[in-house]
Write a protein that holds these residues in place. Structure first.
Motif, mmCIF file in Angstrom:
data_model
loop_
_atom_site.group_PDB
_atom_site.id
_atom_site.type_symbol
_atom_site.label_atom_id
_atom_site.label_comp_id
_atom_site.label_asym_id
_atom_site.label_seq_id
_atom_site.Cartn_x
_atom_site.Cartn_y
_atom_site.Cartn_z
ATOM 1 N N VAL A 129 39.815 40.140 37.694
ATOM 2 C CA VAL A 129 38.752 39.418 38.402
ATOM 3 C C VAL A 129 37.966 40.454 39.196
ATOM 4 N N TYR A 130 36.644 40.503 39.027
ATOM 5 C CA TYR A 130 35.895 41.629 39.596
ATOM 6 C C TYR A 130 34.554 41.196 40.188
ATOM 7 N N ALA A 131 34.032 42.049 41.071
ATOM 8 C CA ALA A 131 32.674 41.948 41.591
ATOM 9 C C ALA A 131 31.948 43.235 41.239
ATOM 10 N N LYS A 132 30.629 43.167 41.109
ATOM 11 C CA LYS A 132 29.853 44.333 40.679
ATOM 12 C C LYS A 132 28.532 44.411 41.424
ATOM 13 N N GLY A 133 27.908 45.583 41.387
ATOM 14 C CA GLY A 133 26.598 45.742 42.002
ATOM 15 C C GLY A 133 25.998 47.075 41.623
ATOM 16 N N VAL A 171 40.482 43.065 40.989
ATOM 17 C CA VAL A 171 41.926 42.930 41.214
ATOM 18 C C VAL A 171 42.538 42.275 39.984
ATOM 19 N N LYS A 172 43.785 42.636 39.687
ATOM 20 C CA LYS A 172 44.474 42.112 38.520
ATOM 21 C C LYS A 172 45.202 40.828 38.895
ATOM 22 N N ALA A 173 44.719 39.700 38.364
ATOM 23 C CA ALA A 173 45.414 38.435 38.583
ATOM 24 C C ALA A 173 46.772 38.455 37.886
ATOM 25 N N ASN A 174 46.824 39.135 36.742
ATOM 26 C CA ASN A 174 48.090 39.483 36.088
ATOM 27 C C ASN A 174 47.831 40.709 35.234
ATOM 28 N N ASP A 175 48.784 41.099 34.403
ATOM 29 C CA ASP A 175 48.652 42.364 33.677
ATOM 30 C C ASP A 175 47.474 42.399 32.705
ATOM 31 N N LEU A 209 4.731 46.020 32.841
ATOM 32 C CA LEU A 209 5.027 45.941 34.255
ATOM 33 C C LEU A 209 6.489 46.310 34.432
ATOM 34 N N GLU A 210 6.756 47.455 35.094
ATOM 35 C CA GLU A 210 8.127 47.876 35.355
ATOM 36 C C GLU A 210 8.461 47.615 36.805
ATOM 37 N N ALA A 211 9.646 47.037 37.041
ATOM 38 C CA ALA A 211 10.044 46.651 38.392
ATOM 39 C C ALA A 211 11.449 47.159 38.679
ATOM 40 N N ASP A 212 11.622 47.752 39.853
ATOM 41 C CA ASP A 212 12.928 48.222 40.316
ATOM 42 C C ASP A 212 13.591 47.155 41.177
ATOM 43 N N GLY A 213 14.923 47.104 41.125
ATOM 44 C CA GLY A 213 15.625 46.138 41.948
ATOM 45 C C GLY A 213 17.109 46.402 42.007
ATOM 46 N N TYR A 214 17.850 45.406 42.498
ATOM 47 C CA TYR A 214 19.302 45.512 42.614
ATOM 48 C C TYR A 214 19.946 44.338 41.898
ATOM 49 N N ARG A 215 21.223 44.505 41.550
ATOM 50 C CA ARG A 215 21.979 43.447 40.879
ATOM 51 C C ARG A 215 23.323 43.261 41.556
ATOM 52 N N LEU A 216 23.727 42.001 41.690
ATOM 53 C CA LEU A 216 25.047 41.626 42.175
ATOM 54 C C LEU A 216 25.664 40.672 41.172
ATOM 55 N N GLY A 217 26.978 40.712 41.037
ATOM 56 C CA GLY A 217 27.606 39.821 40.081
ATOM 57 C C GLY A 217 29.099 39.709 40.281
ATOM 58 N N ALA A 218 29.699 38.790 39.534
ATOM 59 C CA ALA A 218 31.146 38.590 39.564
ATOM 60 C C ALA A 218 31.576 38.035 38.216
ATOM 61 N N GLY A 219 32.821 38.347 37.821
ATOM 62 C CA GLY A 219 33.278 37.877 36.531
ATOM 63 C C GLY A 219 34.765 38.037 36.338
ATOM 64 N N VAL A 220 35.209 37.687 35.136
ATOM 65 C CA VAL A 220 36.610 37.841 34.740
ATOM 66 C C VAL A 220 36.652 38.559 33.397
ATOM 67 N N GLU A 221 37.652 39.411 33.234
ATOM 68 C CA GLU A 221 37.858 40.141 31.982
ATOM 69 C C GLU A 221 39.282 39.935 31.512
ATOM 70 N N TYR A 222 39.440 39.615 30.238
ATOM 71 C CA TYR A 222 40.760 39.356 29.669
ATOM 72 C C TYR A 222 41.054 40.369 28.565
ATOM 73 N N ALA A 223 42.200 41.044 28.674
ATOM 74 C CA ALA A 223 42.604 42.036 27.675
ATOM 75 C C ALA A 223 43.232 41.321 26.478
ATOM 76 N N LEU A 224 42.552 41.385 25.335
ATOM 77 C CA LEU A 224 43.086 40.788 24.117
ATOM 78 C C LEU A 224 44.214 41.618 23.539
ATOM 79 N N SER A 225 44.116 42.945 23.726
ATOM 80 C CA SER A 225 45.131 43.888 23.270
ATOM 81 C C SER A 225 45.008 45.141 24.125
ATOM 82 N N ASP A 226 45.701 46.199 23.749
ATOM 83 C CA ASP A 226 45.622 47.437 24.520
ATOM 84 C C ASP A 226 44.218 48.024 24.523
ATOM 85 N N ASN A 227 43.437 47.763 23.473
ATOM 86 C CA ASN A 227 42.113 48.393 23.396
ATOM 87 C C ASN A 227 40.970 47.431 23.078
#
Length: 222
Positions: A132-136, A124-128, A158-176
Motif C-alpha cells: 500500500v503506497y503513496a506517491k508524489g 508499507v507491506k500489508a503482507n508479503d 500548450l505545455e504546462a508544469d505541475g505536481y502529482r499526488l496519488g495513492a494505490g495498492v500493488e500485488y505481487a503475482l510472482s517473484d517478478n
C-alpha cells in the motif's frame, strides 16, 4: 482543497496499513528495477480559479482513455518500501462541440497530448505480497492546440508544469510480476505555448488545471 483531500486519502491508507511496518520479512518482494504498462480513465478540468460557464450545461472538462508505460526502482527495507519512478503516457481526451455548444475547460480547443512524470513513492507491506503506497512528484502535460472548428490541428502545443499526488495498492503475482491500481491527482499551473519551426515560445503564465486519473498496471520486476 483537492490537494488536501488527496493527501488525507493517502495518509489514511498508510495509517491503516501501519501495523505491517513492525513485521520483519526475509523476502524482498518489492526490491529491484521494474517496467510496467498502464491504462485507465483520465479527466482534465478547470480548477477552482477558472470559470468559463458560457452555458449552463458546460461541464468544463474533457475525459478519455489514458495509456502508457512506466519505469522504476524500489528498495524493500523490510516492511517499508521506498521507490523512484517515471512515466510516459498519452490520452484520448479532447474538447468537443455538443449541440453547437463548445464544451471547453478554460484553455481553448485542445486534445490531450503526452504526459511526463517523475517522482517518488513510499509504501508499507500489508503482507508479503501486498504493498500500500503513496506517491508524489513533478509532471509536465502537453495539450495540442486545435482550430476553432474542432478538426484542424494548429502546429502548436500548450505545455504546462505541475505536481502529482496519488495513492494505490500493488500485488505481487510472482517473484517478478505484479499488478497495481492507483488514483492520481495532478495540478498544472505554469504554461507555455510552443510552436513548431523558428517561432518563439509564448509564456502564458499561471493557469489552473486539475487532472484526475484512475489507473491500472501490469509490470515485470528485474
Amino acid at each position: 482543497m483537492k490537494k488536501t483531500a488527496a493527501l488525507l486519502v493517502a495518509g489514511s491508507i498508510l495509517a491503516t496499513a501501519a501495523p505491517a511496518m513492525a513485521q520483519d520479512s526475509d523476502e524482498e518482494t518489492f526490491t529491484g528495477f521494474r517496467a510496467e504498462i498502464l491504462g485507465g480513465y483520465d479527466v482534465s478540468q478547470a480548477g477552482s480559479s477558472v470559470d468559463d460557464d458560457s452555458a449552463a450545461d458546460n461541464d468544463q472538462s474533457i475525459d478519455g482513455l489514458n495509456y502508457g508505460v512506466g519505469l522504476g526502482y524500489d528498495y524493500d527495507a523490510g516492511g517499508v518500501v521506498l521507490g523512484l519512478e517515471g512515466e510516459y503516457t498519452g490520452s484520448t481526451a479532447e474538447t468537443e462541440f455538443a449541440d453547437g455548444d463548445f464544451e471547453g475547460f478554460g484553455i481553448g480547443n485542445v486534445e490531450a497530448g503526452r504526459d511526463l512524470y517523475v517522482g517518488a513513492r513510499v509504501g508499507v507491506k500489508a503482507n508479503d505480497d501486498l504493498l500500500v503506497y503513496a506517491k508524489g512528484g513533478y509532471t509536465n502535460m502537453r495539450y495540442n492546440l486545435r482550430s476553432n472548428d474542432g478538426t484542424q490541428d494548429f502546429r502548436a502545443d500548450l505545455e504546462a508544469d505541475g505536481y502529482r499526488l496519488g495513492a494505490g495498492v500493488e500485488y505481487a503475482l510472482s517473484d517478478n510480476t505484479y499488478t497495481k491500481v492507483e488514483y492520481r491527482y495532478s495540478n498544472y499551473g505554469d504554461a507555455t505555448i510552443k510552436f513548431e519551426g523558428n517561432a518563439p515560445d509564448v509564456q502564458v503564465g499561471d493557469i489552473d488545471i486539475d487532472r484526475h486519473q484512475v489507473m491500472a498496471g501490469f509490470g515485470l520486476r528485474f
